[in-house]
Design a protein around this motif. Sequence first.
Motif, PDB file in Angstrom:
ATOM      1  N   PRO A  93       0.992  -1.067  -0.016  1.00 23.41           N
ATOM      2  CA  PRO A  93      -0.074  -0.137  -0.005  1.00 23.41           C
ATOM      3  C   PRO A  93       0.727   1.277  -0.050  1.00 23.41           C
ATOM      4  O   PRO A  93       1.930   1.288   0.474  1.00 23.41           O
ATOM      5  CB  PRO A  93      -0.748  -0.019   1.244  1.00 23.41           C
ATOM      6  CG  PRO A  93      -0.745  -1.745   1.652  1.00 23.41           C
ATOM      7  CD  PRO A  93       0.645  -2.066   1.217  1.00 23.41           C
ATOM      8  N   GLU A  94       0.285   2.217  -0.803  1.00 25.81           N
ATOM      9  CA  GLU A  94       0.980   3.597  -0.574  1.00 25.81           C
ATOM     10  C   GLU A  94       0.458   4.389   0.733  1.00 25.81           C
ATOM     11  O   GLU A  94       1.222   4.843   1.312  1.00 25.81           O
ATOM     12  CB  GLU A  94       0.385   4.472  -1.688  1.00 25.81           C
ATOM     13  CG  GLU A  94       0.488   3.911  -3.098  1.00 25.81           C
ATOM     14  CD  GLU A  94       1.932   3.879  -3.328  1.00 25.81           C
ATOM     15  OE1 GLU A  94       2.700   4.554  -2.876  1.00 25.81           O
ATOM     16  OE2 GLU A  94       2.328   3.397  -4.648  1.00 25.81           O
ATOM     17  N   LEU A  95      -0.594   3.779   1.130  1.00 26.51           N
ATOM     18  CA  LEU A  95      -1.192   4.475   2.402  1.00 26.51           C
ATOM     19  C   LEU A  95      -2.148   3.352   3.257  1.00 26.51           C
ATOM     20  O   LEU A  95      -2.970   2.546   2.495  1.00 26.51           O
ATOM     21  CB  LEU A  95      -1.844   5.667   2.356  1.00 26.51           C
ATOM     22  CG  LEU A  95      -2.350   6.396   3.763  1.00 26.51           C
ATOM     23  CD1 LEU A  95      -1.095   7.007   4.407  1.00 26.51           C
ATOM     24  CD2 LEU A  95      -3.172   7.455   3.333  1.00 26.51           C
ATOM     25  N   GLY A  96      -1.909   3.129   4.622  1.00 25.11           N
ATOM     26  CA  GLY A  96      -2.799   1.965   4.941  1.00 25.11           C
ATOM     27  C   GLY A  96      -2.891   2.058   6.261  1.00 25.11           C
ATOM     28  O   GLY A  96      -1.996   2.824   7.121  1.00 25.11           O
ATOM     29  N   ALA A 103       0.169  -4.095  18.337  1.00 25.16           N
ATOM     30  CA  ALA A 103       0.472  -2.744  17.928  1.00 25.16           C
ATOM     31  C   ALA A 103      -0.345  -2.406  16.694  1.00 25.16           C
ATOM     32  O   ALA A 103      -1.367  -3.114  16.131  1.00 25.16           O
ATOM     33  CB  ALA A 103       1.820  -2.946  17.391  1.00 25.16           C
ATOM     34  N   LEU A 104      -0.293  -1.219  16.322  1.00 25.21           N
ATOM     35  CA  LEU A 104      -0.704  -0.565  14.996  1.00 25.21           C
ATOM     36  C   LEU A 104       0.257  -0.493  14.071  1.00 25.21           C
ATOM     37  O   LEU A 104       1.357  -0.214  14.505  1.00 25.21           O
ATOM     38  CB  LEU A 104      -1.430   0.813  15.119  1.00 25.21           C
ATOM     39  CG  LEU A 104      -2.531   0.959  16.431  1.00 25.21           C
ATOM     40  CD1 LEU A 104      -3.271   2.351  16.442  1.00 25.21           C
ATOM     41  CD2 LEU A 104      -3.789  -0.126  15.624  1.00 25.21           C
ATOM     42  N   TYR A 105       0.017  -0.443  12.725  1.00 26.86           N
ATOM     43  CA  TYR A 105       0.857  -0.321  11.663  1.00 26.86           C
ATOM     44  C   TYR A 105       0.319   0.609  10.510  1.00 26.86           C
ATOM     45  O   TYR A 105      -0.725   0.300  10.076  1.00 26.86           O
ATOM     46  CB  TYR A 105       1.210  -1.611  11.103  1.00 26.86           C
ATOM     47  CG  TYR A 105       1.469  -2.765  12.100  1.00 26.86           C
ATOM     48  CD1 TYR A 105       2.622  -2.997  12.372  1.00 26.86           C
ATOM     49  CD2 TYR A 105       0.706  -3.456  12.705  1.00 26.86           C
ATOM     50  CE1 TYR A 105       3.236  -4.135  13.274  1.00 26.86           C
ATOM     51  CE2 TYR A 105       0.811  -4.588  13.759  1.00 26.86           C
ATOM     52  CZ  TYR A 105       2.187  -4.635  13.967  1.00 26.86           C
ATOM     53  OH  TYR A 105       2.412  -5.694  14.856  1.00 26.86           O
ATOM     54  N   GLY A 106       1.364   1.356  10.319  1.00 28.39           N
ATOM     55  CA  GLY A 106       0.712   2.436   9.366  1.00 28.39           C
ATOM     56  C   GLY A 106       1.520   2.340   8.268  1.00 28.39           C
ATOM     57  O   GLY A 106       3.002   2.253   8.314  1.00 28.39           O
ATOM     58  N   TRP A 107       0.896   2.373   7.005  1.00 29.15           N
ATOM     59  CA  TRP A 107       1.617   2.297   5.593  1.00 29.15           C
ATOM     60  C   TRP A 107       1.890   3.684   5.156  1.00 29.15           C
ATOM     61  O   TRP A 107       0.987   4.409   4.957  1.00 29.15           O
ATOM     62  CB  TRP A 107       1.115   1.501   4.625  1.00 29.15           C
ATOM     63  CG  TRP A 107       1.080   0.106   4.938  1.00 29.15           C
ATOM     64  CD1 TRP A 107       0.113  -0.836   5.540  1.00 29.15           C
ATOM     65  CD2 TRP A 107       2.093  -1.198   4.595  1.00 29.15           C
ATOM     66  NE1 TRP A 107       0.412  -2.084   5.639  1.00 29.15           N
ATOM     67  CE2 TRP A 107       1.810  -2.467   5.042  1.00 29.15           C
ATOM     68  CE3 TRP A 107       3.359  -0.767   3.755  1.00 29.15           C
ATOM     69  CZ2 TRP A 107       2.696  -3.487   4.796  1.00 29.15           C
ATOM     70  CZ3 TRP A 107       3.944  -2.019   3.271  1.00 29.15           C
ATOM     71  CH2 TRP A 107       3.701  -3.137   3.780  1.00 29.15           C
ATOM     72  N   LEU A 108       3.118   3.987   4.514  1.00 28.72           N
ATOM     73  CA  LEU A 108       3.268   5.075   3.761  1.00 28.72           C
ATOM     74  C   LEU A 108       4.425   4.733   2.644  1.00 28.72           C
ATOM     75  O   LEU A 108       5.328   4.603   2.974  1.00 28.72           O
ATOM     76  CB  LEU A 108       3.710   6.117   4.804  1.00 28.72           C
ATOM     77  CG  LEU A 108       3.977   7.653   4.068  1.00 28.72           C
ATOM     78  CD1 LEU A 108       2.817   8.213   3.413  1.00 28.72           C
ATOM     79  CD2 LEU A 108       4.860   8.517   4.899  1.00 28.72           C
ATOM     80  N   ALA A 157       1.650  10.471  -2.115  1.00 28.28           N
ATOM     81  CA  ALA A 157       1.192   9.217  -2.707  1.00 28.28           C
ATOM     82  C   ALA A 157       0.649   9.658  -3.983  1.00 28.28           C
ATOM     83  O   ALA A 157       0.029  10.693  -3.917  1.00 28.28           O
ATOM     84  CB  ALA A 157       0.279   8.827  -1.793  1.00 28.28           C
ATOM     85  N   PRO A 158       0.863   8.788  -4.884  1.00 28.29           N
ATOM     86  CA  PRO A 158       0.335   9.056  -6.263  1.00 28.29           C
ATOM     87  C   PRO A 158      -1.151   8.872  -6.209  1.00 28.29           C
ATOM     88  O   PRO A 158      -2.049   8.379  -5.359  1.00 28.29           O
ATOM     89  CB  PRO A 158       0.875   7.593  -6.887  1.00 28.29           C
ATOM     90  CG  PRO A 158       0.954   6.814  -6.059  1.00 28.29           C
ATOM     91  CD  PRO A 158       1.459   7.593  -4.873  1.00 28.29           C
ATOM     92  N   PRO A 159      -1.877   9.776  -7.271  1.00 28.81           N
ATOM     93  CA  PRO A 159      -3.219  10.079  -7.213  1.00 28.81           C
ATOM     94  C   PRO A 159      -4.013   8.803  -7.951  1.00 28.81           C
ATOM     95  O   PRO A 159      -3.320   7.953  -8.549  1.00 28.81           O
ATOM     96  CB  PRO A 159      -3.561  11.317  -8.206  1.00 28.81           C
ATOM     97  CG  PRO A 159      -2.367  11.069  -8.881  1.00 28.81           C
ATOM     98  CD  PRO A 159      -1.032  10.724  -8.173  1.00 28.81           C
ATOM     99  N   SER A 160      -5.353   8.861  -7.824  1.00 30.27           N
ATOM    100  CA  SER A 160      -6.282   7.862  -8.386  1.00 30.27           C
ATOM    101  C   SER A 160      -5.954   6.521  -8.271  1.00 30.27           C
ATOM    102  O   SER A 160      -6.062   5.541  -9.088  1.00 30.27           O
ATOM    103  CB  SER A 160      -6.106   8.315  -9.859  1.00 30.27           C
ATOM    104  OG  SER A 160      -6.821   9.642 -10.092  1.00 30.27           O
ATOM    105  N   GLY A 161      -5.657   5.912  -6.980  1.00 27.40           N
ATOM    106  CA  GLY A 161      -5.302   4.476  -6.716  1.00 27.40           C
ATOM    107  C   GLY A 161      -6.669   3.829  -6.189  1.00 27.40           C
ATOM    108  O   GLY A 161      -7.856   4.562  -6.507  1.00 27.40           O
TER     109      GLY A 161
END
Length: 248
Positions: A93-96, A103-108, A157-161
């Motif tokens: 993921p680009e973001l998640g 724990a918590l996990y954030g994607w970037l 993050a890139p658009p239109s995903g």
Amino acid sequence: MRGLGAEGWRRWTPRFRLVIFWLLLLAAAAPRAGGFFLGDTKAVLNGCEEHWTLQDSGAVPSLSQMTLCVDVRAVVPGAWVAFSYSSAHAPSPELGLEGDDEALYGWLLRVRHRFPIRLSPGHWHRVCLRRDVHRNSFSLEVNGTLVAARSVFAQAAPPSGSLWLGCSPRGRPPGAVLGRVELYLFRVWADLEPRGPCEDGTVVGWSARYWAVTSPAALQRDPSLLCGEADKQELFLVSPVALGGGFF
């Protein structure tokens, strides 16, 4: 009304049952000038069986500043995926946002960041991710408290995903025992400002015009939700033809 019994329901065709399900939803809904705010509706996500998807009309642009908030309730222990935003060919993921019993996990931008905080099972928590490209920052807030801030030197993050609530087919955590999670008020803004508890997003909102749902099991109306008393609105369902299958 005898024809609505279990035996009569089974005799109807899947498409006719879909029409009836639509009519039942519409009968409980009342339109609002600004759209169809889902104030009394939550996403119910068991493992990777059901999910919500962002419709094409709600394409996400490239954002140099972004605030993303979602209410999360872990119902059954195990790993869960709240959401993932992915570009066309990216393997991760680009973001998640994900979580488990530890724990918590954030994607970037395809990098997974671990935040050592555990959500209390059975309770709602408002989780917010903030991203500022200009200041190279990426932060996590839980219930209005800053939990962690990281320096991240990367572009927007890139658009239109593709944006999914719940597991996407390629986003299942490897080897994990999956739990059940409920989501509410998923919203995105193109700034870093604080927001009201029931204020809808300007980039992506908790409104029917943004979302498609793959199964009736993936949503549930709940009048006890924070913003549910005044708003009882309509939800748009993905057509079974578009999904390559039916609801029933």
